[in-house]
Design an enzyme around this catalytic site. Sequence first.
Site, PDB file in Angstrom:
ATOM      1  CE1 TYR A  57      -3.910  -2.138   0.442  1.00 16.92           C
ATOM      2  CE2 TYR A  57      -2.728  -3.132   2.274  1.00 16.92           C
ATOM      3  CZ  TYR A  57      -3.785  -3.145   1.385  1.00 16.92           C
ATOM      4  OH  TYR A  57      -4.701  -4.157   1.432  1.00 16.92           O
ATOM      5  CG  ASN A  94     -15.245   2.339   4.118  1.00 16.60           C
ATOM      6  OD1 ASN A  94     -16.401   2.734   4.249  1.00 16.60           O
ATOM      7  ND2 ASN A  94     -14.894   1.477   3.190  1.00 16.60           N
ATOM      8  CG  HIS A 134      -7.087   4.492   0.448  1.00 14.46           C
ATOM      9  ND1 HIS A 134      -8.008   5.520   0.482  1.00 14.46           N
ATOM     10  CD2 HIS A 134      -7.676   3.474   1.140  1.00 14.46           C
ATOM     11  CE1 HIS A 134      -9.078   5.140   1.153  1.00 14.46           C
ATOM     12  NE2 HIS A 134      -8.904   3.902   1.578  1.00 14.46           N
ATOM     13  CG  ASN A 141     -11.940   0.091   5.805  1.00 16.99           C
ATOM     14  OD1 ASN A 141     -11.551   1.102   5.238  1.00 16.99           O
ATOM     15  ND2 ASN A 141     -12.366  -0.956   5.145  1.00 16.99           N
ATOM     16  CE1 TYR A 144      -3.538  -3.433   6.203  1.00 17.62           C
ATOM     17  CE2 TYR A 144      -3.823  -4.519   8.328  1.00 17.62           C
ATOM     18  CZ  TYR A 144      -3.174  -4.418   7.109  1.00 17.62           C
ATOM     19  OH  TYR A 144      -2.157  -5.269   6.788  1.00 17.62           O
TER      20      TYR A 144
END
Length: 188
Positions: A16, A113, A21, A67, A65
Amino acid sequence: MKKFLIVGLGNIGEKYENTRHNIGFKILDYFAMKEGLTFETQKLGDVTTYKLKGRTFIFMKPNTYMNLSGKAVLYWLTKEKVPLENLLIITDDLNLPFGSIRLKTKGSDGGHNGLKDIQDKLNTTKYNRFRFGISDAFSKGRQVDYVLGEWTSEESERLEERLKTSAELIKSFALAGINNTMNSFNGK
């Protein structure tokens, strides 16, 4: 000594690292690199502190993470006794053109989220957020791939200057206040 909690949202892990994001992580990493700061893994996130003109900045990258970011935000707000008005959440925003900056004192989660979880854990929509535009240049049904995709070479070239502006915004937030910072940086 005034304390500020600056939270960059992102997902942990190498896969990631360079994704759209993860702009929250990228902005904090840039700030840390420019100021010679080192993040240490602590409870629910990687943390470092920075002092400037009587203010203490606590930078945190949640390791929960995206969310589940709210748990880490609530923990560090409480642990460090940072007032809610001194919280700044840095996140990506699909609804803004690439590199655009929008600072707000409240609002909806906009389908994000990470913001949804923070709103849920803090039980309010009234917290400062620094939204960094990643644009919406994806075809129908490809949103997740786009958000979790890596920057294009053109975006990467333009990113350095945007990261510099983002670091200036963070300092301004603590030194000049949210309203002055919004007036100075929104739309830049």
